[in-house]
Design an enzyme around this catalytic site. Structure first.
Site, PDB file in Angstrom:
ATOM      1  N   SER A 145       9.966  -8.783 -11.731  1.00 54.29           N
ATOM      2  CA  SER A 145       8.847  -8.431 -10.786  1.00 54.29           C
ATOM      3  C   SER A 145       7.674  -9.155 -11.139  1.00 54.29           C
ATOM      4  CB  SER A 145       8.746  -6.953 -10.431  1.00 54.29           C
ATOM      5  OG  SER A 145       7.679  -6.901  -9.557  1.00 54.29           O
ATOM      6  N   LYS A 171      10.803 -11.871  -8.333  1.00 53.38           N
ATOM      7  CA  LYS A 171      10.117 -11.288  -7.040  1.00 53.38           C
ATOM      8  C   LYS A 171       8.633 -11.511  -7.342  1.00 53.38           C
ATOM      9  CE  LYS A 171       9.045  -6.272  -6.617  1.00 53.38           C
ATOM     10  NZ  LYS A 171       9.632  -4.996  -6.177  1.00 53.38           N
ATOM     11  N   LEU A 172       7.921 -12.031  -6.511  1.00 52.36           N
ATOM     12  CA  LEU A 172       6.654 -12.357  -6.474  1.00 52.36           C
ATOM     13  C   LEU A 172       5.952 -11.246  -5.963  1.00 52.36           C
ATOM     14  CD1 LEU A 172       6.348 -16.183  -5.734  1.00 52.36           C
ATOM     15  CD2 LEU A 172       6.824 -14.919  -7.972  1.00 52.36           C
ATOM     16  N   LYS A 173       4.757 -10.533  -6.305  1.00 52.73           N
ATOM     17  CA  LYS A 173       3.717  -9.710  -5.652  1.00 52.73           C
ATOM     18  C   LYS A 173       3.053 -10.624  -5.003  1.00 52.73           C
ATOM     19  CE  LYS A 173       5.082  -5.615  -7.560  1.00 52.73           C
ATOM     20  NZ  LYS A 173       5.349  -4.584  -6.406  1.00 52.73           N
ATOM     21  N   ASP A 199       7.029  -8.984  -2.804  1.00 58.45           N
ATOM     22  CA  ASP A 199       6.770  -7.443  -2.415  1.00 58.45           C
ATOM     23  C   ASP A 199       5.394  -7.568  -2.040  1.00 58.45           C
ATOM     24  OD1 ASP A 199       6.397  -4.962  -2.393  1.00 58.45           O
ATOM     25  OD2 ASP A 199       7.209  -4.616  -4.260  1.00 58.45           O
ATOM     26  N   ASN A 201       3.779  -4.610  -1.127  1.00 58.37           N
ATOM     27  CA  ASN A 201       3.108  -3.113  -1.432  1.00 58.37           C
ATOM     28  C   ASN A 201       2.172  -2.729  -0.306  1.00 58.37           C
ATOM     29  OD1 ASN A 201       3.639  -3.947  -4.698  1.00 58.37           O
ATOM     30  ND2 ASN A 201       4.443  -2.077  -3.890  1.00 58.37           N
ATOM     31  N   GLU A 224       9.469  -7.475   0.803  1.00 60.13           N
ATOM     32  CA  GLU A 224       9.399  -6.038   0.661  1.00 60.13           C
ATOM     33  C   GLU A 224       8.217  -5.409   1.257  1.00 60.13           C
ATOM     34  OE1 GLU A 224      10.452  -5.295  -3.568  1.00 60.13           O
ATOM     35  OE2 GLU A 224       9.727  -3.171  -3.423  1.00 60.13           O
ATOM     36  N   ASP A 249      10.346  -0.117   0.773  1.00 56.38           N
ATOM     37  CA  ASP A 249      10.388   0.475  -0.534  1.00 56.38           C
ATOM     38  C   ASP A 249       9.660   1.743  -0.069  1.00 56.38           C
ATOM     39  OD1 ASP A 249       9.635   1.419  -3.241  1.00 56.38           O
ATOM     40  OD2 ASP A 249       8.657  -0.233  -3.736  1.00 56.38           O
ATOM     41  N   LYS A 273      14.579   3.680  -5.369  1.00 57.32           N
ATOM     42  CA  LYS A 273      14.022   3.931  -6.307  1.00 57.32           C
ATOM     43  C   LYS A 273      14.268   5.465  -6.599  1.00 57.32           C
ATOM     44  CE  LYS A 273      10.009   0.857  -6.551  1.00 57.32           C
ATOM     45  NZ  LYS A 273       8.705   0.692  -6.500  1.00 57.32           N
ATOM     46  N   GLY A 301      12.112  -0.570  -9.721  1.00 61.51           N
ATOM     47  CA  GLY A 301      11.547  -0.048 -10.803  1.00 61.51           C
ATOM     48  C   GLY A 301      10.209   0.378 -10.795  1.00 61.51           C
TER      49      GLY A 301
HETATM   50  O1  OSB Z   1       6.667  -1.816  -5.566  1.00 60.03           O
HETATM   51  O2  OSB Z   1       8.398  -2.171  -6.707  1.00 60.03           O
HETATM   52  C1  OSB Z   1       7.253  -1.883  -6.481  1.00 60.03           C
HETATM   53  C2  OSB Z   1       6.127  -1.409 -10.173  1.00 60.03           C
HETATM   54  C3  OSB Z   1       5.115  -0.227 -10.069  1.00 60.03           C
HETATM   55  C4  OSB Z   1       5.023   0.384  -8.621  1.00 60.03           C
HETATM   56  C5  OSB Z   1       5.565  -0.437  -7.974  1.00 60.03           C
HETATM   57  C6  OSB Z   1       6.417  -1.303  -7.932  1.00 60.03           C
HETATM   58  C7  OSB Z   1       6.413  -2.051  -9.220  1.00 60.03           C
HETATM   59  C8  OSB Z   1       7.389  -3.186  -9.362  1.00 60.03           C
HETATM   60  C9  OSB Z   1       7.654  -3.234 -10.707  1.00 60.03           C
HETATM   61  O3  OSB Z   1       7.321  -4.172  -8.561  1.00 60.03           O
HETATM   62  C10 OSB Z   1       9.340  -3.026 -10.920  1.00 60.03           C
HETATM   63  C11 OSB Z   1       9.712  -3.205 -12.349  1.00 60.03           C
HETATM   64  O4  OSB Z   1      10.021  -4.127 -12.947  1.00 60.03           O
HETATM   65  O5  OSB Z   1       9.783  -1.840 -12.871  1.00 60.03           O
HETATM   66 MG    MG Z   2       7.909  -2.399  -3.935  1.00 63.87          MG
END
Ligand code: OSB
Ligand code: MG
Length: 378
Positions: A145, A171-173, A199, A201, A224, A249, A273, A301
């Site tokens: 990520s 995976k790109l935020k 992702d 969020n 995501e 998620d 998760k 994760g």
């Molecule tokens: O949305 O998946 C998520 C980390 C912290 C909180 C939310 C997320 C994430 C990650 C990192 O995307 C995932 C990892 O490499 O542990």
């Molecule tokens: Mg996520």
């Protein structure tokens, strides 16, 4: 205590430790909800007459990814969850959720406690997490990520580095203002074969549907959690307006949530998760529900240390986990992990085979990073 929950030979937890550790991340990790620079982690240690077990609470320092945060998790564990468990006598791991059910919510706190009980139980019986959960693979392919960066060139450097290390999926935020351009740049530089997903969020609304549809030409595996945690219906509406598969998620807190989201057409893929859903046993039920519907899952994760990572990798080896997870190597997060480090081999991590989690904190290393510790006893 029911017959089932009192389980004949189950050793009772004698004492339970809440321990806080602080680890710097190797690089800041920026998402649409904030920037993480260090990880302030709550660990739980359950001691029975037969063994000790560990659980890692995935709650972040602030209630920014979800309503839970680490101080609140410690508080509810100290005041409510641990006392309830200690008062219940011998409780097998499969009955922990039942014992904790009178406490509403706090799934990340409950997951950590259940994991520690399960680890102690499995260590005493000489069985591994992978075996207990139903793992069918010896090793799992890993994704990474990649946080939001200050510039596209900086992002391309980071992605290039991860691909060189062998990661099987990127995976790109994303967030408004950092979405189509970085995706286009990564596709242009690294090609169409790279497994790529994004992702958000929860950073968008349904009004952004036409903008999100601009991601469609890039053949992403999934987008995501584009919309709010409680907007499952909005995701179903969005699914009719974009071609990229939607993965949930934040919206999925249980197997029941997953079943409802699938029925509504809100997602075609689920990020599992264990912390977010109350533990590895509920995570397995989500896997089962999704498998029954032909919905692929992957292991998310939360920047775990080696303790949480060990269990995640075991879960990711179940047959329905058909997409690479956010199960990156220790070195992607920490210069020095608290367990023996997880090291990438040809884009994979090995599923631990030892009893329980198959890894344990290295005592000196644990002592080094500990900021507080307290014991609770019945
Ligand atoms: O949305 O998946 C998520 C980390 C912290 C909180 C939310 C997320 C994430 C990650 C990192 O995307 C995932 C990892 O490499 O542990
Ligand atoms: Mg996520």
């Amino acid at each position: 205590m029911s017959e089932l929950a009192s389980g004949g030979s189950t050793p009772r937890p004698r004492r339970i430790e809440l321990r806080r550790i602080r680890l710097p991340l190797v690089a800041p990790f920026r998402t649409s909800f904030g920037t993480q620079r260090t990880r302030d982690v709550l660990l739980i240690r359950v001691v029975t007459d037969a063994a000790e077990g560990w659980g890692e609470c995935v709650a972040l320092a602030d209630p920014s990814y979800s309503s839970e945060y680490v101080d609140a998790a410690a508080d509810v564990l100290r005041r409510h969850l641990v006392p309830a468990l200690l008062a219940a006598g011998p409780v097998p791991a499969h009955a922990v959720a039942h014992v904790l059910a009178p406490v509403k919510g706090h799934r990340m706190a409950k997951a950590a406690l259940e994991t520690a009980v399960l680890d102690a139980e499995l260590r005493a019986e000489g069985r591994s997490f992978g075996r207990e959960l139903g793992a069918v693979h010896r090793r799992v392919p890993c994704g990474v990520s990649v946080g939001i960066m200050d510039s596209v060139p900086e992002l391309l450097d980071a992605v290039g580095g991860f691909l060189d290390e062998g990661y099987a999926r990127i995976k790109l935020k994303i967030e408004p203002g950092w979405d189509v351009e970085p995706v286009r740049a990564v596709r242009e530089r690294f090609g169409d074969e790279v497994l790529l997903q994004v992702d958000a969020n929860t950073a968008y609304t349904l009004a952004d549907a036409r903008h999100l549809a601009r991601l469609d030409p890039f053949d992403l595996l999934l987008v995501e959690q584009p919309l709010a945690e409680d907007d499952v219906l909005g995701h179903a509406d969005l699914a009719a307006l974009i071609r990229t598969p939607i993965c949930l998620d934040e919206s999925i807190g249980s197997a029941r949530d997953a079943a409802a989201a699938i029925r509504l057409g809100a997602c075609r893929i689920v990020n599992v998760k264990p912390g977010r859903v109350g533990g590895y046993l509920e995570a397995r039920r989500i896997h089962d529900v999704c498998a029954a519907h032909g919905v692929p899952v992957w292991c998310g994760g939360m920047l775990e240390t080696g303790l949480g990572r060990a269990a995640n990798v075991a879960l990711a080896a179940l047959p329905g986990f058909t997409l690479p997870g956010d199960t990156s190597a220790s070195g992607r997060y920490y210069a020095a992990d608290i367990t023996e480090p997880f090291v990438l081999d040809d884009g994979h991590l090995d599923v631990p085979t030892g009893p329980g989690l198959g890894v344990a904190p290295v005592p000196d290393r644990l002592a080094e990073v500990t900021t507080a510790a307290e014991w609770l006893a019945g």
